[in-house]
Design an enzyme around this catalytic site. Structure first.
Site, mmCIF file in Angstrom:
data_model
loop_
_atom_site.group_PDB
_atom_site.id
_atom_site.type_symbol
_atom_site.label_atom_id
_atom_site.label_comp_id
_atom_site.label_asym_id
_atom_site.label_seq_id
_atom_site.Cartn_x
_atom_site.Cartn_y
_atom_site.Cartn_z
ATOM 1 N NE ARG A 53 -21.703 43.162 10.843
ATOM 2 C CZ ARG A 53 -21.216 41.928 10.948
ATOM 3 N NH1 ARG A 53 -20.610 41.358 9.925
ATOM 4 N NH2 ARG A 53 -21.347 41.246 12.064
ATOM 5 C CG ASP A 54 -23.528 39.034 10.582
ATOM 6 O OD1 ASP A 54 -22.766 38.912 9.608
ATOM 7 O OD2 ASP A 54 -23.649 38.176 11.465
ATOM 8 C CG HIS A 73 -23.053 37.144 16.288
ATOM 9 N ND1 HIS A 73 -23.512 38.358 15.823
ATOM 10 C CD2 HIS A 73 -22.800 36.403 15.171
ATOM 11 C CE1 HIS A 73 -23.523 38.347 14.492
ATOM 12 N NE2 HIS A 73 -23.088 37.167 14.080
ATOM 13 C CG HIS A 121 -24.370 33.027 11.790
ATOM 14 N ND1 HIS A 121 -24.679 33.661 10.618
ATOM 15 C CD2 HIS A 121 -23.638 33.919 12.508
ATOM 16 C CE1 HIS A 121 -24.142 34.877 10.611
ATOM 17 N NE2 HIS A 121 -23.496 35.056 11.741
ATOM 18 C CB CYS A 143 -20.787 32.858 7.374
ATOM 19 S SG CYS A 143 -18.998 32.872 7.519
ATOM 20 C CG ASN A 181 -26.958 36.982 11.689
ATOM 21 O OD1 ASN A 181 -26.096 37.083 12.534
ATOM 22 N ND2 ASN A 181 -26.809 37.450 10.464
HETATM 23 ZN ZN ZN Z 1 -22.393 36.807 12.140
#
Ligand code: ZN
Length: 305
Positions: free
Chosen positions: A14-15, A207, A209, A240, A249
């Protein structure tokens, strides 16, 4: 005291992929999920249910969910932004968790979801309740918890209050996300400690980055401060849209290497992650930003005589 084991969450499908311009085939996403499971992942964020016009990479959310391997003991997470997304995620019938997102500032919440920060907390609580009513687990992430692309510094009191409000919905965890990669380890230590105190016994997930190179240090600071669940994405993919730059990430293999060397168990197989990094680099047709897969193994494997 530092946890001796954390729960690892793979967010690469996903990310990691969300902002990649090249559309990755559904079959390759499912292969990434299968390889992550083979490497030990037991919680995987597999897709998000967003407007495909805004996030074309996630337009195949339903197809990904339909193809998920039915593996006992693996929890598949769908990220949802609103009630419509939660309905879509529940309708797939193959997910185990819904992840809701709220944001720490009005500026970001307006740009991202067209609501105030307070409204985003209420929406996240409603999504947790929808998950629970459907027999799924619900959890929530506070986005831009360490800094905002629109408003700059974020009030720690505000983030702690949001975490406490989310805890009222009885999520399986509350997560703090450094969405734009600006956090530093001292800030992480302070904020994670405060949130752990505010929501305990509900676990705190983090979470990060690696946009400015502090991601891995922040993971360590968070684990030392009491976070027990850590997100990472294979290969360090995942920029992002609000934070231009190559790095994404924190990478699964770098996080797992660091934690294992430091005596914290993750349940992951580092060698299998490194092999998956090489496979994923082939799919993406470029070298991935993470570090460990480029370095020689350490300690050196014992040679067979
Ligand atoms: Zn993220």
């Amino acid at each position: 005291m530092t946890a001796r084991a954390i729960t690892f969450v793979e967010v690469g499908p996903r990310d990691g992929l969300q902002n990649e311009k090249m559309l990755v085939a559904t079959a390759d996403k499912l292969d990434l999920i299968r390889r992550s499971i083979a490497a030990g992942a037991r919680r995987i964020e597999v897709t998000s249910f967003v407007n495909p016009k805004r996030v074309p990479q996630m337009a195949d959310a339903e197809d990904v969910c339909a193809g998920l391997p039915a593996t006992g003991g693996v929890s598949y997470i769908g990220l949802v932004m609103n009630a419509r997304g939660a309905e879509r995620a529940i309708a797939t019938g193959t997910l185990h968790e819904l992840g809701a997102v709220c944001v720490s500032t009005d500026g970001f919440a307006m740009a991202n979801q067209g609501q105030t920060s307070a409204e985003s907390v209420d929406a996240a609580k409603a999504i947790i309740a929808m998950a629970q009513a459907a027999g799924l687990k619900g959890q929530a992430t506070i986005g831009a918890a360490f800094g905002c692309p629109f408003e700059g510094e974020v009030s720690e009191d505000r983030v702690v209050a949001m975490a406490a409000a989310l805890a009222e919905a009885n999520p399986i965890e509350v997560a703090l996300a450094d969405t734009i990669g600006v956090a530093d380890p001292a800030q992480v230590t302070r904020l994670v400690r405060r949130v752990v105190a505010a929501v305990g016994p509900i676990p705190v997930r983090v979470h990060f980055h690696n946009t400015r190179g502090t991601g891995i240090a922040n993971v360590w600071a968070a684990v030392e401060a009491g976070a027990t669940v850590v997100d990472a994405a294979l290969g360090g993919l995942g920029g992002c849209p609000f934070a231009p730059g190559a790095a994404g990430n924190v990478s699964s293999e770098d996080v797992v290497y660091m934690l294992h060397r430091a005596g914290v168990e993750t349940g992951m197989d580092l060698q299998a992650l490194i092999e998956t990094n090489r496979w994923l680099a082939g799919v993406m047709d470029r070298e991935l930003p993470s570090m460990v897969a480029k370095a020689p193994p350490f300690p050196k494997p014992v040679q067979e005589i």
